[in-house]
Design a protein around this motif. Structure first.
Motif, PDB file in Angstrom:
ATOM      1  N   TRP A 889      34.903  -2.029 -26.166  1.00  0.00           N
ATOM      2  CA  TRP A 889      34.395  -2.556 -24.885  1.00  0.00           C
ATOM      3  C   TRP A 889      32.951  -2.309 -24.678  1.00  0.00           C
ATOM      4  O   TRP A 889      32.311  -3.328 -23.906  1.00  0.00           O
ATOM      5  CB  TRP A 889      35.252  -2.088 -23.645  1.00  0.00           C
ATOM      6  CG  TRP A 889      36.527  -2.811 -23.897  1.00  0.00           C
ATOM      7  CD1 TRP A 889      37.894  -2.384 -24.034  1.00  0.00           C
ATOM      8  CD2 TRP A 889      37.021  -4.273 -23.424  1.00  0.00           C
ATOM      9  NE1 TRP A 889      38.849  -3.268 -23.633  1.00  0.00           N
ATOM     10  CE2 TRP A 889      38.464  -4.412 -23.479  1.00  0.00           C
ATOM     11  CE3 TRP A 889      36.235  -5.217 -22.837  1.00  0.00           C
ATOM     12  CZ2 TRP A 889      38.898  -5.585 -23.219  1.00  0.00           C
ATOM     13  CZ3 TRP A 889      36.973  -6.534 -22.364  1.00  0.00           C
ATOM     14  CH2 TRP A 889      38.103  -6.530 -23.009  1.00  0.00           C
ATOM     15  N   ARG A 890      32.618  -1.202 -24.831  1.00  0.00           N
ATOM     16  CA  ARG A 890      31.163  -0.699 -24.821  1.00  0.00           C
ATOM     17  C   ARG A 890      30.240  -1.691 -25.686  1.00  0.00           C
ATOM     18  O   ARG A 890      29.149  -2.129 -25.215  1.00  0.00           O
ATOM     19  CB  ARG A 890      30.823   0.817 -25.034  1.00  0.00           C
ATOM     20  CG  ARG A 890      31.137   1.589 -24.078  1.00  0.00           C
ATOM     21  CD  ARG A 890      30.554   3.223 -24.370  1.00  0.00           C
ATOM     22  NE  ARG A 890      31.169   3.669 -25.413  1.00  0.00           N
ATOM     23  CZ  ARG A 890      32.098   4.621 -25.376  1.00  0.00           C
ATOM     24  NH1 ARG A 890      32.622   4.974 -24.165  1.00  0.00           N
ATOM     25  NH2 ARG A 890      32.511   5.170 -26.368  1.00  0.00           N
ATOM     26  N   MET A 891      30.734  -1.714 -26.766  1.00  0.00           N
ATOM     27  CA  MET A 891      29.689  -2.488 -27.884  1.00  0.00           C
ATOM     28  C   MET A 891      29.813  -3.995 -27.489  1.00  0.00           C
ATOM     29  O   MET A 891      28.681  -4.758 -27.479  1.00  0.00           O
ATOM     30  CB  MET A 891      30.236  -2.519 -29.036  1.00  0.00           C
ATOM     31  CG  MET A 891      30.397  -1.012 -29.811  1.00  0.00           C
ATOM     32  SD  MET A 891      31.104  -1.065 -31.434  1.00  0.00           S
ATOM     33  CE  MET A 891      29.738  -1.933 -32.454  1.00  0.00           C
ATOM     34  N   MET A 892      30.660  -4.440 -26.797  1.00  0.00           N
ATOM     35  CA  MET A 892      30.927  -6.067 -26.514  1.00  0.00           C
ATOM     36  C   MET A 892      29.853  -5.897 -25.286  1.00  0.00           C
ATOM     37  O   MET A 892      29.073  -7.132 -25.236  1.00  0.00           O
ATOM     38  CB  MET A 892      32.537  -6.363 -26.136  1.00  0.00           C
ATOM     39  CG  MET A 892      33.076  -6.322 -27.158  1.00  0.00           C
ATOM     40  SD  MET A 892      34.716  -7.051 -26.686  1.00  0.00           S
ATOM     41  CE  MET A 892      34.453  -8.833 -26.136  1.00  0.00           C
ATOM     42  N   GLN A 893      29.678  -5.122 -24.386  1.00  0.00           N
ATOM     43  CA  GLN A 893      28.700  -5.059 -23.081  1.00  0.00           C
ATOM     44  C   GLN A 893      27.360  -5.411 -23.862  1.00  0.00           C
ATOM     45  O   GLN A 893      26.612  -5.759 -23.053  1.00  0.00           O
ATOM     46  CB  GLN A 893      28.983  -4.009 -22.475  1.00  0.00           C
ATOM     47  CG  GLN A 893      30.299  -4.073 -21.623  1.00  0.00           C
ATOM     48  CD  GLN A 893      30.694  -2.628 -20.874  1.00  0.00           C
ATOM     49  OE1 GLN A 893      29.713  -1.599 -20.926  1.00  0.00           O
ATOM     50  NE2 GLN A 893      31.880  -2.358 -20.298  1.00  0.00           N
ATOM     51  N   ARG A 894      27.298  -4.906 -24.896  1.00  0.00           N
ATOM     52  CA  ARG A 894      25.730  -4.758 -25.600  1.00  0.00           C
ATOM     53  C   ARG A 894      25.597  -5.982 -26.309  1.00  0.00           C
ATOM     54  O   ARG A 894      24.745  -6.234 -26.985  1.00  0.00           O
ATOM     55  CB  ARG A 894      25.715  -3.681 -26.394  1.00  0.00           C
ATOM     56  CG  ARG A 894      25.471  -2.230 -25.329  1.00  0.00           C
ATOM     57  CD  ARG A 894      25.100  -0.938 -26.280  1.00  0.00           C
ATOM     58  NE  ARG A 894      25.240   0.147 -25.500  1.00  0.00           N
ATOM     59  CZ  ARG A 894      24.781   1.278 -25.787  1.00  0.00           C
ATOM     60  NH1 ARG A 894      24.409   1.444 -26.807  1.00  0.00           N
ATOM     61  NH2 ARG A 894      25.123   2.452 -25.026  1.00  0.00           N
TER      62      ARG A 894
END
Length: 918
Positions: A889-894
């Motif tokens: 989810w963190r990577m998708m936010q970026r």
């Protein structure tokens, strides 16, 4: 007077007037010139002129010497977000804001007064007031683009409200307004006329009920309203002194005047003789009371005879009467005392019952208003989603709070050193943040740190923007973030073979501040600290603020030095924007080597100035070429993220069409048209002309990547069928290639040259040439771990191939992230040393449409195995599932498209999905 809700035309007037003021400042104070528009050159001259006046330390001077005005302003005001003005049409406004902020910074940080002297010497009083009002207004707000415009509006509106200040000032009022700011004109060179930090402090008066009643009693004798012309605010001190603070004309500068009145007790009456004051009363005085000294003056109407002596009977009766009265009085007092005791004893019980009822009633009312539709409960160290909870007891209002307090920080890769986390949460915001580079060993490290810190702030700001629903901000107390950064010793910001990537992160909360210390021996270590810190900060969906643990300590360092990802762009062209995104994704999981296999047998999509023929014969199409500008862009982006770029050229074969123009290129069997039957079998011969070309390629790669201690020489892959055993045609390649690499690298051989491991290294002379140098193992099923591997420095990739195994142009095998996480047999290989590992992706069936899908999250799994392999969980258990899903989810936010590991329902109800995971 300009109204707050001014129209577009009035806004244009404000911008035009302020632009004229700024241009006059630049033309008169900086460089006498007929400057009619803003530009970066004149702003750089401002910085150079005042650098000795506005610089706090040598690091400020280092940043100013770069003459990068935008970077300097963004470094000093990280919340300003000039990046939002990125379009061509916004460029004039960007320069307008930058010039205003540079004026503000110079005025507020002038240490010797040089800025103030220039302004007071070259600008009139009206313009001085506008600058002063602008600085004072902006100093009370955060430095954002909107607030800068508000401060400009306030400064010009202040001018319009004071018409006496326009043009030439002759009135006494205007001179009074400048009395506290403007000194003698003869002293301009010694003392700054303008004081940009206001010396006026307005203290609110305190009016109590007691003071008001005292004022009412005295109002008949003293009329403040009539005395001062307007009704002042009154405050009283303990010695009955009265201070009156009042304001002058609202359009002028505020001032305080204090008046005091002292009240003394009256000791004698007017016209009274001092001697007579010692007597009790006059001879014929009326009295009501008798004393040993005689009658005492009292109420009129009582005669003096009442004070004569009385008879014994009357005295006895009077004595008995007094005794009876005292008895009755004592009885009544004791009765009242007993009743009071009973009442006091029952009050606590009554109050407790009533307060409990009130508390229950109040809680019920609040709960009915505050209870969310969903809440989270901690079950077996996992957060469980609850629909319409009956109460908030033992529930969390947001998933982020539950994550931090129930499951703990979901870090990826997991730290291998000492960690400590508290069990309390604090709220923070990027709008209330300070930072300081405490110790930096070189200017280059300072510039890299500034860029890396901007990326960190950008990630936090992006996280704050995710909140779109209305929230209750009133219940959250936002603390100030103070970030202190240290790079202790390494003066080279580049990643090297011996770079220490360890870091320490310490978080502690003191009063209203959250103090965060990020330190490392190198820039790369500090950058990893920023990455871990960003994973500690979450968005609280219930308040809309960022939250983090109130205290934490992390001491961390990687297990292996080489942690790479290879992407092949020779078989399928991958656009630059996708490669940039891949570098960003690598930084999130602390991978440090981007292995770019830029060419293959089918294409050579790179433009080299020394060998223009490769651009002609190499790419599939002229639009599918990586220019030097493209490569440097990727290298710079990777460097700020602590990543080195290794570019590999497939040589000596098979090389295919890209080298068909070279006369020393041959193929094993030619057809009637003088071309190879199998173009993939084309290879380079071991002639000097071949190595002349290779040396030019090596030289340009070293120049573009700025990596001179690690180099991938390829030696290609010779396992292709129908190529007639090319091994015999490449004898002597390793010796000559190493010599040419040394020549291209200014006479120094890189510490770690790398080639792909193939069976030709079984030959004694080849193995001896390459002894204690690097080999990369990529065999899928074969077992290459023979005894002769102990001569080499090994990089493992065997079970970390992210691509499909191809048979007849079909994908016949695909490895899952669980299989990659479980592969641990590479630890036991008997080698000279294990440098690390690398996940690899061949792009037979991959392009920009599915690049992220093939890379992530499997490459992130390999990243954790290489970073924390010693202490990380040996299997893909439920805690690994949860951390990997959080990192996804963190990577998708970026902006990275990451393949899911389960349905979203499991992300918010992990306790149910993970029951069967061991």
């Amino acid at each position: 007077m300009l109204e707050d809700s001014c129209s577009d035309c009035k806004l244009e007037i404000i911008e035009r007037k302020w632009t004229e003021l700024l241009l006059k400042w630049l033309n008169t104070c900086i460089r006498p010139n007929d400057l009619r528009r803003f530009n970066l050159n004149i702003l750089a001259e401002v910085m150079n002129k005042y650098k000795d006046d506005i610089c706090v330390d040598e690091w400020d001077i280092a940043v100013i010497n770069t003459e990068d005005v935008e970077s300097f302003i963004q470094l000093k005001f990280p919340i300003l977000r000039l990046r939002n003005l990125c379009e061509v049409k916004d460029y004039p406004k960007k320069l307008y804001i930058m010039t205003s902020m540079l004026l503000y910074f110079c005025c507020m940080n002038s240490r010797t007064g040089a800025v103030d002297v220039d302004i007071c010497k070259n600008l009139d009083k009206n313009e001085q007031i506008a600058i002063l009002k602008f600085c004072e207004t902006l100093s009370e707000m955060e430095a954002t683009i909107y607030n800068v415009e508000c401060a400009i509006k306030a400064a010009l509106s202040y001018q319009n409200e004071n018409p006496d200040n326009q043009g030439t000032e002759t009135s006494s009022d205007s001179s009074k307004q400048f009395s506290s700011f403007i000194s003698d004109p003869q002293e301009v060179k010694r003392t700054p006329i303008l004081q940009f930090k206001s010396s006026i402090t307005v203290l609110p008066s305190v009016v109590t009920e007691a003071s008001l009643s005292t004022f009412d009693d005295c109002s008949e004798s003293f009329d403040f309203k009539n005395s001062f012309g307007r009704e002042p605010t009154i405050s009283y001190s303990k010695d009955i002194k009265m201070e009156a603070h009042y304001k002058q004309n609202e359009d002028s500068i505020e001032s305080n005047q204090i008046y005091s009145i002292t009240t003394e007790p009256v000791t004698k009456q007017a016209g009274q003789d001092p001697k007579e004051s010692d007597h009790s009363c006059q001879p014929d005085c009326s009295c009501t009371k008798c004393t040993n000294q005689g009658p005492s003056c009292g109420d009129p109407g009582c005669t003096k005879e009442l004070c004569d002596d009385k008879s014994d009977d009357s005295k006895k009766k009077e004595k008995e009467s007094r005794k009876f009265k005292w008895t009755v009085y004592a009885f009544l007092c004791s009765s009242v005392f007993l009743i009071l005791i009973v009442i006091l004893a029952t009050i606590p019980i009554w109050f407790r019952e009533k307060s409990t009822k009130l508390r229950v009633q109040k809680y019920s009312e609040e709960e009915s208003e505050m209870l969310p539709e969903w809440a989270w409960q901690c079950r077996k160290n996992f957060c469980h989603k609850v629909f319409r909870p009956a109460t908030l007891l033992r529930h969390y209002t947001s998933f982020s709070r539950c994550t931090l307090l129930c499951m703990g920080p979901q870090l990826w890769p997991y730290p291998i050193g000492y960690t400590h986390f508290s069990k309390t949460i604090v709220s923070v915001s990027t709008k209330n943040l300070e930072y300081k580079f405490q110790s930096v060993p070189s200017d280059s490290v300072h510039l890299y740190l500034a860029e890396a810190f901007k990326l960190f702030i950008k990630d936090l700001a992006r996280l704050e923007k995710l909140q779109t629903k209305p929230t209750n901000h009133s219940k959250a107390t936002v603390k100030k973030m103070v970030i202190l950064i240290d790079v202790e010793s390494d003066s080279d910001p580049r990643l090297r073979i011996n770079t220490d990537e360890g870091y320490m992160l310490k978080v502690e909360t003191k009063n209203n501040q959250v103090i965060i210390k990020v330190s490392g021996l190198s820039f790369c270590g500090a950058r990893h600290g920023f990455e871990t810190l960003s994973q500690l900060i979450l968005l609280d969906q219930s308040t809309g603020y960022l939250i983090m643990l109130s205290s934490a300590i992390i001491k961390d360092a990687p297990t292996y030095k080489y942690r790479g990802l290879m992407v092949d762009t020779g078989r399928n062209y991958i656009p630059v924007v996708d490669l940039l995104r891949t570098v960003d994704a690598m930084a999130t999981c602390k991978l440090n080597t981007f292995h770019w296999r830029i060419s293959d047998a089918t294409s050579f999509p790179m433009s080299l100035s020394k060998i223009p023929e490769l651009e002609e014969y190499g790419p599939y199409d002229r639009s599918m070429v990586y220019t030097k500008k493209d490569i440097r862009m990727i290298v710079n982006r990777a460097g700020i993220r602590g990543i080195r770029v290794l570019i590999e050229i497939a040589a000596p074969g098979p090389v295919g069409r890209p080298f068909s123009w070279l006369s020393s290129t041959t193929c094993s069997r030619k057809n009637n048209s003088l071309t190879c039957d199998n173009d993939l079998c084309r290879r380079l011969t071991m002639h000097d002309s071949t190595f002349d070309v290779l040396q030019k390629i090596y030289s340009e790669i070293l120049e573009m990547t700025n990596v001179d201690d690690v180099f991938h020489l390829s030696d290609s892959v010779f396992s292709m069928t129908n190529c007639y055993y090319l091994f015999d045609d490449r004898e002597g390649f390793l010796d000559k290639a190493l010599f040419r690499l040394k020549m291209a690298n200014k006479g120094f051989l890189p510490q770690l040259p790398i080639i792909w491991y193939t069976s030709h290294l079984m030959k004694h002379f080849e193995a001896k040439t390459w002894e204690r140098l690097g080999v990369q193992i990529d065999e899928w099923d074969a077992n290459p771990y023979e005894s002769y591997l102990n001569k080499f420095r090994v990089i493992h990739s065997t079970k970390w191939d992210l691509s499909c195994e191809m048979r007849k142009q079909r994908c016949i095998r695909y490895r899952t992230w669980q299989q990659m996480y479980l592969w641990k047999s590479w630890r036991n290989v008997n080698v000279f040393t294990t440098e690390g590992g690398e996940s690899i992706l061949w792009t037979d069936l991959v392009d920009s449409s599915n690049l992220d899908y093939h890379l992530w999250p499997r490459a992130a799994v390999v990243a954790e195995r290489l970073w924390s392999d010693v202490v990380a969980n040996g299997s893909a258990n439920k805690y690994v599932y949860m951390r990997l899903d959080t990192h996804r989810w963190r990577m998708m936010q970026r902006g990275i498209q990451v393949q899911p590991i389960w349905p979203p329902w499991c992300s918010f109800s992990p306790s149910s999905c993970l029951e069967r995971v061991h």
